[in-house]
Design an enzyme around this catalytic site. Structure first.
Site, PDB file in Angstrom:
ATOM      1  N   HIS A 284     -12.371   1.628  -4.600  1.00  0.00           N
ATOM      2  CA  HIS A 284     -11.453   1.090  -5.601  1.00  0.00           C
ATOM      3  C   HIS A 284     -12.079  -0.128  -6.254  1.00  0.00           C
ATOM      4  CE1 HIS A 284      -7.417   3.059  -4.706  1.00  0.00           C
ATOM      5  NE2 HIS A 284      -8.211   3.526  -3.755  1.00  0.00           N
TER       6      HIS A 284
ATOM      7  N   TYR B  23       0.863  -1.184   0.000  1.00  0.00           N
ATOM      8  CA  TYR B  23       0.000   0.000   0.000  1.00  0.00           C
ATOM      9  C   TYR B  23       0.897   1.230   0.000  1.00  0.00           C
ATOM     10  CZ  TYR B  23      -3.369   3.531   1.526  1.00  0.00           C
ATOM     11  OH  TYR B  23      -4.138   4.668   1.623  1.00  0.00           O
TER      12      TYR B  23
ATOM     13  N   ASP C 298      -1.697  -1.381  -4.250  1.00  0.00           N
ATOM     14  CA  ASP C 298      -2.234  -0.056  -4.577  1.00  0.00           C
ATOM     15  C   ASP C 298      -1.018   0.858  -4.568  1.00  0.00           C
ATOM     16  OD1 ASP C 298      -3.294   2.442  -4.754  1.00  0.00           O
ATOM     17  OD2 ASP C 298      -4.563   2.302  -2.971  1.00  0.00           O
TER      18      ASP C 298
END
Length: 235
Positions: A230, A111, A141
């Site tokens: 998302h 992340y 991500d």
């Protein structure tokens, strides 16, 4: 040949019991074997709450506060011998190490910062260099685009977007990683996130892999999901 159904998913918080149950049910209904989870917002003492009779959290990177969070979630009936696990203190990187058919693999969830942080990717390279003898399967991500033309709707890029893009390229090159979505969809424009602030769409969520880590890709697609802001990158 061993086959896995893998997804990378920024879940945008797992603090509520109802949200956790809904996400776990999503994994079951879509027959997911391995889930790379980002932005769990679970505290270190709460990461094992993201589990049920079908799935469990095998590795996590979390803070003492409800912020950030990276998880590796496995199906319980998946026969993986976990050789080791890791969770970074900053709540951004988690991984497990295993051997499949005599081949060493590391499954890694990342992340990245939502705002540009100089040094993030160089630190990430330093962390993963310690397991460079493993083939990588990464769900992430990255909060930046791999391709500034295909992976964002706006034509203009800010100086920080360009810097983070270049640093991501250096990261991919350092470990010979490929973007699995682009292997199957070389010119397609699909996005995983909409920024109301910038009024633009971007593909920020990725499945990345070492070039020697797979023999065939059966399907790669972006799946919208109402449980998060998302979309999901499934394989």
């Amino acid at each position: 040949m061993t086959k896995f159904h893998v997804i990378s998913w920024n879940v945008n918080r797992l603090n509520g019991q109802i949200k956790r149950a809904a996400c776990l049910d999503f994994l079951r209904r879509h027959s997911v074997d391995i889930a790379f989870i980002q932005e769990s917002h679970l505290r270190s003492i709460d990461t094992q709450r993201f589990a049920n009779k079908f799935y469990y959290t095998a590795a996590s990177a979390s803070l003492s506060s409800k912020n950030r969070g990276s998880l590796i979630v496995l199906k319980r009936n998946l026969s993986l011998n976990i050789l080791g696990k890791y969770g970074s203190e900053d709540g951004r990187v988690s991984y497990i190490k295993t051997i499949i058919a005599g081949h060493k693999f590391a499954f890694i969830s990342i992340y990245a910062p939502s705002l540009y942080e100089p040094g993030f990717f160089s630190k990430l390279i330093s962390v993963l260099t310690q397991i460079h003898d493993y083939s990588f399967i990464i769900g992430a991500d990255m909060n930046t685009c791999i391709n500034l033309t295909l992976d964002k709707s706006g034509r203009l890029s800010t100086p920080t977007q360009i810097r983070s893009f270049k640093e991501l390229q250096d990261f991919l090159l350092a470990f010979s990683l490929v973007d699995l979505y682009r292997v199957v969809n070389p010119t397609c424009k699909q996005y995983t996130f909409y920024s109301a602030r910038h009024k633009s769409f971007s593909r920020l969520d990725y499945l990345l892999a070492s070039t020697n880590s797979f023999s065939a890709i059966h399907n790669v697609a972006i799946l919208p999901c109402s449980l998060s802001d998302h979309s999901i990158g499934p394989l």
